[in-house]
Design a protein around this motif. Structure first.
Motif, PDB file in Angstrom:
ATOM      1  N   THR A 289       1.309  12.572  -5.952  1.00  0.00           N
ATOM      2  CA  THR A 289       1.639  11.995  -7.256  1.00  0.00           C
ATOM      3  C   THR A 289       0.654  10.895  -7.625  1.00  0.00           C
ATOM      4  O   THR A 289      -0.215  10.508  -6.834  1.00  0.00           O
ATOM      5  N   LEU A 290       0.846  10.344  -8.816  1.00  0.00           N
ATOM      6  CA  LEU A 290       0.105   9.171  -9.274  1.00  0.00           C
ATOM      7  C   LEU A 290       1.052   7.969  -9.362  1.00  0.00           C
ATOM      8  O   LEU A 290       0.878   7.087 -10.186  1.00  0.00           O
ATOM      9  N   ILE A 291       2.056   7.961  -8.516  1.00  0.00           N
ATOM     10  CA  ILE A 291       3.019   6.857  -8.430  1.00  0.00           C
ATOM     11  C   ILE A 291       2.566   5.930  -7.309  1.00  0.00           C
ATOM     12  O   ILE A 291       2.465   6.341  -6.154  1.00  0.00           O
ATOM     13  N   LEU A 292       2.284   4.675  -7.659  1.00  0.00           N
ATOM     14  CA  LEU A 292       1.722   3.719  -6.717  1.00  0.00           C
ATOM     15  C   LEU A 292       2.817   2.824  -6.145  1.00  0.00           C
ATOM     16  O   LEU A 292       3.640   2.282  -6.886  1.00  0.00           O
ATOM     17  N   GLU A 293       2.806   2.672  -4.844  1.00  0.00           N
ATOM     18  CA  GLU A 293       3.733   1.766  -4.166  1.00  0.00           C
ATOM     19  C   GLU A 293       2.937   0.662  -3.489  1.00  0.00           C
ATOM     20  O   GLU A 293       2.049   0.936  -2.664  1.00  0.00           O
ATOM     21  N   THR A 294       3.253  -0.600  -3.835  1.00  0.00           N
ATOM     22  CA  THR A 294       2.546  -1.756  -3.295  1.00  0.00           C
ATOM     23  C   THR A 294       3.544  -2.630  -2.549  1.00  0.00           C
ATOM     24  O   THR A 294       4.562  -3.037  -3.116  1.00  0.00           O
ATOM     25  N   ASP A 295       3.270  -2.910  -1.277  1.00  0.00           N
ATOM     26  CA  ASP A 295       4.183  -3.657  -0.424  1.00  0.00           C
ATOM     27  C   ASP A 295       3.631  -5.035  -0.075  1.00  0.00           C
ATOM     28  O   ASP A 295       2.432  -5.178   0.177  1.00  0.00           O
ATOM     29  N   TRP A 296       4.537  -6.021  -0.069  1.00  0.00           N
ATOM     30  CA  TRP A 296       4.239  -7.343   0.484  1.00  0.00           C
ATOM     31  C   TRP A 296       5.262  -7.642   1.572  1.00  0.00           C
ATOM     32  O   TRP A 296       6.473  -7.500   1.353  1.00  0.00           O
ATOM     33  N   GLU A 297       4.777  -8.024   2.725  1.00  0.00           N
ATOM     34  CA  GLU A 297       5.660  -8.506   3.776  1.00  0.00           C
ATOM     35  C   GLU A 297       5.384  -9.991   3.963  1.00  0.00           C
ATOM     36  O   GLU A 297       4.309 -10.383   4.406  1.00  0.00           O
ATOM     37  N   THR A 298       6.373 -10.808   3.583  1.00  0.00           N
ATOM     38  CA  THR A 298       6.232 -12.252   3.649  1.00  0.00           C
ATOM     39  C   THR A 298       7.151 -12.817   4.733  1.00  0.00           C
ATOM     40  O   THR A 298       7.923 -12.082   5.362  1.00  0.00           O
TER      41      THR A 298
END
Length: 623
Positions: A62-71
């Motif tokens: 797909t062209l669905i973007l997932e961006t993760d932040w682990e703080t």
């Protein structure tokens, strides 16, 4: 990049949409921070603590973007996508709590006309509305919104299991407010659209995932209403940081025609190939003397070049340009590209007859009287015109494909005359474009300079892949026209291209080297180079136009269709174990007289990493 088959947005590793043109690829940008600062427009959505994301990826197929932040406080994910276009354009961003509690911050800075116009913003019971001239943008979200310093700010907290949607919708300002999409429904529909499209891919082999990602990228660069494919989603991303080689690539180049057809047809996407062919025929219709190298998404011819003086440029690289004056250049290779493309269509789509033959005859008749003129060449040099070898070779291609149309498909035409012209061009190139002392072809008649386009001589069938003069040219380019093993277009300091400064290695040229090495029987070298090129992609599989071999970063407009076409075609030829002619469908039988060399097929597993492989850096947070 995310997109809706009308336009595209670029999202940084910091969670900011820094580039977006609405409603089309070539419309003025409402987010132009990529070419200036946040004040030129952007949409930031990230943890309050800021910084670069931990990781990001596209959902498979797909062209669905997932961006993760682990703080330290927790784990949060942002899902970004654009639903395939209906009457209006939507951008959906969903903040998803994975673990713990994370404070979030959003900053929406809308600046229409490439950062030049601040819209009038007001709030109502539905959310936010911003208006400036012909444009209106609506924002709907359950998160709090406040206005501060001409910025819409949103501060909120996300706990594990929370989903906070933001839906930004563009519509013409003279129309009533459109109905906003529901984020969860739009996500499901968008995933279904791309998954269904990806399932149509017929590619198998060790590089299937890389090919699929490039095909999705190429599909996303397609303007669905007309079938045209833009060369890139951006303008003025520099070929040299701080330099002036900054161009607008949000148009459709005829030079991409054969590459487009070969890539889509080989992967099973006949609808996309047919739509591109139809766009091509509409664009070139008219007086053959008026043929251009590029057109707008709709086939518009006038693309006046203007400098946007109020933008500082990407990392200070000025000028920022819109439009492209190269549209007015004489580039004789384009006639050959068009006729090569239509020859491939006959070989691939197996249509009965050819309704475009009359156009092809008109193009060929015009080329008969112009092929021997000097031109600007395929690299669109802004220096003096000259007799570029590649331009003459492509004139030969034009004559050759017309001869084949007559001989092999029974089309009407002056066979003897065009065969004689084909032989005349071939003899001239061999006399004036080949340096016998160095055993290599040269960039232009009478010069000593090399040019990466010479690698296409066997691909178009001008000489066989294993011809000693082709082998000599490959070796000369490897010795004299590479940096860190990657191929330059030419050396600007040796070729008067009318501009100061340098540039990076042109990625498509290195893919041409892969193909040339494969055709010459040097498969180990071809595979090693291809593996190194794969390693240059950014973290989500995108390639720009060029690579800075010294700084280890991408350069030029992004993502670049030419680079992704090269990746697809090289991968497929490695899968099939042979180099294909440009007028032959990959995987099908080569045309009569083909010089393709059959080689041992690659194994079912991807080759191991090559020693010394370059590792792609993320570049900057803006790419």
């Amino acid at each position: 990049m995310i997109g809706d088959l009308h336009t595209a947005a670029l999202i940084s590793t910091a969670g900011s949409i820094d580039w977006l043109c609405l409603p089309r690829f070539d419309s003025p940008a409402c987010f132009a921070a990529l070419l200036d600062s946040p004040n030129a427009g952007r949409w930031l959505l990230a943890p309050e603590s800021g910084g670069t994301c931990t990781r990001r990826q596209y959902r498979d197929g797909t062209l669905i973007l997932e961006t993760d932040w682990e703080t330290e406080e927790g784990h949060v994910r942002i899902i970004d996508f654009m639903p395939p276009r209906d009457a209006v354009a939507d951008i959906v961003r969903v903040v998803e709590g994975i673990r713990g509690t994370v404070k979030m911050r959003g900053e929406l800075i809308l600046r229409f006309d490439y950062g030049h116009v601040v819209p009038w913003v007001r709030r109502d019971r539905h959310g936010l509305r911003a208006v400036a001239g012909p444009d209106s943008v609506y924002l709907k979200t359950p998160a709090p919104l406040i206005g501060k310093d001409f910025t819409t700010v949103s501060e909120f907290t996300v706990n594990a299991g929370d989903h906070v949607p933001f839906v930004l919708t563009w519509a013409p300002s003279h129309e009533r407010r459109p109905r906003s999409v529901e984020a969860d429904i739009a996500l499901e529909d968008t995933a279904g659209f791309w998954t269904d499209w990806s399932k149509r891919c017929t590619v198998r082999g060790p590089y299937r995932k890389a090919v699929q990602r490039s095909l999705i990228t190429l599909k996303a660069l397609t303007y669905a209403p007309t079938g045209g494919i833009v060369a890139a989603a951006t303008t003025s991303l520099p070929e040299q940081i701080g330099g002036p080689r900054n161009w607008d690539y949000r148009y459709c180049w005829l030079r991409d025609a054969t590459l487009t057809l070969q890539a889509f047809l080989a992967a099973g996407y006949t609808e996309e190939a047919s739509a591109w062919r139809d766009w091509l025929l509409r664009a070139v219709a008219g007086d053959p003397a008026d043929l251009q190298i590029m057109y707008s998404l709709h086939g518009r011819r006038r693309l006046p070049e203007t400098e946007l003086t109020w933008l500082a440029g990407y990392q200070g690289s000025k000028p920022v340009r819109i439009g492209n004056a190269a549209a007015e250049q004489l580039q004789l290779d384009v006639w050959g590209e068009v006729l090569d493309c239509l020859s491939l269509t006959r070989a691939s789509l197996m249509t009965i007859g050819d309704e475009s033959w009359a156009i092809q005859i008109a193009l060929m008749r015009h080329l008969e009287s112009t092929w021997d003129q000097p031109d600007n060449g395929l690299w669109e040099v802004r220096g003096p015109r000259r007799h570029f070898v590649h331009s003459k070779v492509m004139a030969w291609v034009a004559a050759d494909r017309m001869v084949r149309g007559i001989r092999e498909s029974g089309m009407p035409g002056p066979l003897d005359r065009w065969e004689a012209l084909r032989d005349t061009i071939h003899d001239e190139v061999m006399t004036h474009g080949f340096d016998a002392d160095r055993n290599t072809f040269v960039q232009s008649y009478g010069s000593k300079e090399l040019d990466a386009s010479l690698l296409l001589i066997p691909k178009v069938g001008f000489l066989a892949h294993d011809d000693p003069r082709v082998i000599g040219t490959i070796d000369a380019i490897q010795r004299e026209l590479t940096e860190d093993g990657f191929v330059l277009r030419y050396r600007p300091q040796d070729s008067d291209d009318g501009l100061p400064g340098e540039e990076g290695v042109f990625l498509a040229c290195s893919f041409w080297m892969v193909d040339a090495l494969l055709g010459a029987g040097r498969r180990v070298e071809a595979t090693a180079l291809f593996e190194r090129l794969l390693a240059l992609r950014n973290d989500v599989g995108l390639l720009s136009e060029e690579w800075d071999a010294h700084a280890g970063r991408q350069l030029g407009n992004m993502p670049q269709a030419f680079s992704h076409f090269g990746l697809v075609l090289s991968a497929l030829q490695l899968h099939h174990g042979k180099a294909h002619r440009s007028n032959a469908p990959i995987g099908g039988a080569p045309p009569s007289g083909s010089s393709a060399v059959t080689l041992e097929a690659p194994s079912s597993e991807a080759p191991s990493a090559v020693s010394g492989t370059s590792t792609a850096a993320l570049g900057t947070a803006s790419s």
